[in-house]
Enzyme design. Structure first.
Site, PDB file in Angstrom:
ATOM      1  N   HIS A 144       0.820  -1.213   0.000  1.00 53.32           N
ATOM      2  CA  HIS A 144       0.000   0.000   0.000  1.00 53.32           C
ATOM      3  C   HIS A 144       0.859   1.270   0.000  1.00 53.32           C
ATOM      4  O   HIS A 144       0.780   2.098   0.916  1.00 53.32           O
ATOM      5  CB  HIS A 144      -0.908  -0.007   1.234  1.00 53.32           C
ATOM      6  CG  HIS A 144      -2.368   0.062   0.896  1.00 53.32           C
ATOM      7  ND1 HIS A 144      -3.019  -0.945   0.217  1.00 53.32           N
ATOM      8  CD2 HIS A 144      -3.309   1.010   1.147  1.00 53.32           C
ATOM      9  CE1 HIS A 144      -4.287  -0.631   0.077  1.00 53.32           C
ATOM     10  NE2 HIS A 144      -4.485   0.565   0.619  1.00 53.32           N
ATOM     11  N   GLY A 153      -5.443   4.727  -4.811  1.00 58.33           N
ATOM     12  CA  GLY A 153      -5.140   4.078  -6.086  1.00 58.33           C
ATOM     13  C   GLY A 153      -4.439   2.744  -5.975  1.00 58.33           C
ATOM     14  O   GLY A 153      -4.165   2.103  -6.995  1.00 58.33           O
ATOM     15  N   ASN A 154      -4.138   2.271  -4.767  1.00 57.26           N
ATOM     16  CA  ASN A 154      -3.385   1.018  -4.605  1.00 57.26           C
ATOM     17  C   ASN A 154      -4.104  -0.185  -5.210  1.00 57.26           C
ATOM     18  O   ASN A 154      -3.484  -1.022  -5.867  1.00 57.26           O
ATOM     19  CB  ASN A 154      -3.116   0.757  -3.118  1.00 57.26           C
ATOM     20  CG  ASN A 154      -2.264   1.834  -2.486  1.00 57.26           C
ATOM     21  OD1 ASN A 154      -1.074   1.945  -2.744  1.00 57.26           O
ATOM     22  ND2 ASN A 154      -2.882   2.654  -1.635  1.00 57.26           N
ATOM     23  N   HIS A 211      -2.862  -2.463  -8.249  1.00 60.32           N
ATOM     24  CA  HIS A 211      -2.741  -3.908  -8.011  1.00 60.32           C
ATOM     25  C   HIS A 211      -3.369  -4.702  -9.151  1.00 60.32           C
ATOM     26  O   HIS A 211      -2.769  -5.645  -9.682  1.00 60.32           O
ATOM     27  CB  HIS A 211      -3.404  -4.232  -6.664  1.00 60.32           C
ATOM     28  CG  HIS A 211      -4.074  -5.555  -6.570  1.00 60.32           C
ATOM     29  ND1 HIS A 211      -3.391  -6.752  -6.655  1.00 60.32           N
ATOM     30  CD2 HIS A 211      -5.378  -5.892  -6.370  1.00 60.32           C
ATOM     31  CE1 HIS A 211      -4.245  -7.753  -6.519  1.00 60.32           C
ATOM     32  NE2 HIS A 211      -5.441  -7.253  -6.361  1.00 60.32           N
TER      33      HIS A 211
END
Length: 506
Positions: free
Chosen positions: A318, A323-324, A328
């Site tokens: 993270h 936006g993580n 991903h």
């Protein structure tokens, strides 16, 4: 007599390792050999003749011989074991495969060089047993006469058990199924279907986080997805640039976070914490090692395992405020494309499969985050900020990613069977219906397209409410267009109607 722990479980208990319990636990005791599985766990029962010498060396050798390796346990064990133990193992069996593997793993995870001369010239053995673990492309270590097929680098390395589910998916040849679909498809139909799939993936990826991808936001994400080939996950700047493209400009990052964050939800005036992310002071070195792992997994034996390892470990780190999750899922597409699993310019809308059953997505994440959270000591201060009070850096660097790989395989298989194939079929149906409409009435493209969409959405007719949008058409025009589409989509039925002989007198 009772069954006693052996192998990796013994190492965890006797070396007091702060790591999640292994997914495969082994015991020795009276009775027959048996295997029990359930809830993602496996218990291996061995009869007494299998019992190892009750020493660190004995249980380490048992683990290397019989169990799939867990990188979290092995990394912690090697840091806890006295180097003399490994040196004695190697001197006692200088050509032994298990002693050389133990030696390699010790130096791999600790970065220390043991007081041993290089191994004699013997046949290479693999660090991970390919019958028990998924491995990466092999790199020979001349010093140990061991082929390094680890899924990562010393500072960031996951392991994946070669489970029955993964074996089954590998045998199915999912990537080959896609090639067959693509090869049998009209190039124009394929191109248009893929265009829609990019949009579908974008909308679904945002929907997972309860956001809507509209306007420029959606366009930016689609553009990013189309540029996965040029993206470099080992570049900090590429990651930052990607984050900037897919979030609100007000939350665009200039670099990786320098504050503590967590995954949770607000309940009333309180925060419910689901997962605590790495401490900000640990993040720079973690991201560097994560990038090295991403490079190391190029050419991995299993592209899906590589995609899961890289993408899911990113979301656990993270590194940004926002936006993580989207990054991903972007990384899944990038790695599958990079490894040649997906054909050029093709995309599987995996997020659409996730949205259909988000609980299974959460369960996959919790297969790692759940056990990890149990080892993180944290507290909430008066400002409702999480403060981590113990050293947690290794928890994110090493873990068993098996359930994540199984989950990703399942979603890829599902999206190929459902989303990818359905979209190809839909475009073909749409084109047939569109051409049928234009053959009856030379309508403007946009009007004809609208008519076809309304017809298909309403299962074969234009609803009264949508009928009002075509004031220029008479009721007979509508009936003629509907009949033309029906006949075009079901030519056999239309032919049967034409072949019917009128009854006498009619």
């Amino acid at each position: 007599m009772v069954d006693v722990p052996v192998g990796q479980l013994w190492l965890v208990e006797n070396l007091y390792l702060r790591v999640p319990a292994p997914a495969v636990t082994s015991y020795c005791g009276p009775g027959a050999r048996r295997t029990t599985t359930g809830n993602g766990r496996t218990i291996e029962k061995y009869s007494n003749p299998y019992a190892p010498e009750d020493t660190i060396a004995g249980h380490l050798k048992f683990a290397l011989k019989n169990e799939p390796i867990d990188s979290a346990i092995m990394a912690a064990a090697m840091r806890a074991i006295d180097p003399g133990v490994i040196e004695q193992m190697v001197r006692a069996e200088p050509t032994g495969a298990f002693s050389r593997r133990a030696w390699f793993l010790y130096e791999f995870f600790t970065g220390k060089t043991l007081n041993l001369t290089d191994a004699p010239v013997v046949q290479y053995t693999k660090a991970l047993n390919p019958e028990l673990n998924v491995g990466s492309v092999g790199i020979n270590s001349v010093r140990h006469r061991v082929t390094n097929n680890m899924l990562g680098v010393p500072g960031f390395c996951v392991t994946v058990r070669l489970s029955s589910a993964i074996k089954r998916y590998q045998a199915e040849g999912i990537d080959e199924q896609v090639l067959e679909l693509v090869q049998d498809c009209d190039a124009t139909v394929l191109a248009r279907a893929v265009n829609f799939l990019y949009t579908k993936e974008t909308k679904s990826s945002y929907e997972i986080e309860h956001e809507r991808a509209t306007g420029q936001k959606a366009e930016r994400f689609v553009k990013a997805l189309r540029q996965t080939a040029s993206f470099n996950p080992s570049s900090d700047q590429d990651l930052v640039d990607l984050q900037n493209k897919i979030v609100d400009p007000r939350y665009a990052a200039k670099g990786f976070r320098d504050f503590q964050n967590f995954v949770g939800e607000t309940i009333g005036y309180r925060e419910k914490v689901h997962f605590v992310c790495p401490r900000p002071e640990d993040l720079p070195s973690m991201m560097k090692d994560w990038a090295s792992m991403s490079e190391r997994l190029k050419g991995c034996d299993d592209a899906v395992a590589a995609a899961a390892a890289i993408s899911f470990s990113f979301v656990f780190l993270h590194p940004f405020e926002d936006g993580n999750g989207r990054i991903h899922r972007f990384l899944i597409h990038h790695v599958l494309s990079r490894e040649g699993f997906t054909p050029d310019d093709i995309l599987f809308p995996i997020s659409a499969a996730i949205v259909r059953n988000q609980k299974s997505y959460d369960a996959a994440l919790e297969s790692v985050s759940g056990p990890t959270m149990g080892l993180i000591e944290w507290e909430m201060n008066r400002a409702q900020q999480v403060v981590v009070t113990n050293d947690t850096s290794t928890l994110y660097r090493y873990f068993d990613a098996t359930e994540l790989v199984e989950y990703l395989y399942e979603k890829i298989s599902e999206t190929i069977r459902i989303d990818f194939k359905e979209e190809l079929d839909f475009v073909s149906i749409y084109d047939t219906a569109y051409n049928a409409v234009r053959d009856v009435i030379d309508m403007p493209d946009r009007r004809a397209s609208m008519f076809v969409n309304f017809y298909l959405q309403n299962n074969g007719s234009i609803s009264k409410r949508k009928r009002e949008m075509f004031e220029e058409l008479t009721d007979d025009d509508i009936k003629d267009l509907e009949a033309a589409i029906r006949d075009a989509l079901n030519p056999e039925a239309a032919a049967d109607e034409d072949d019917k002989v009128p009854e006498p007198g009619l």
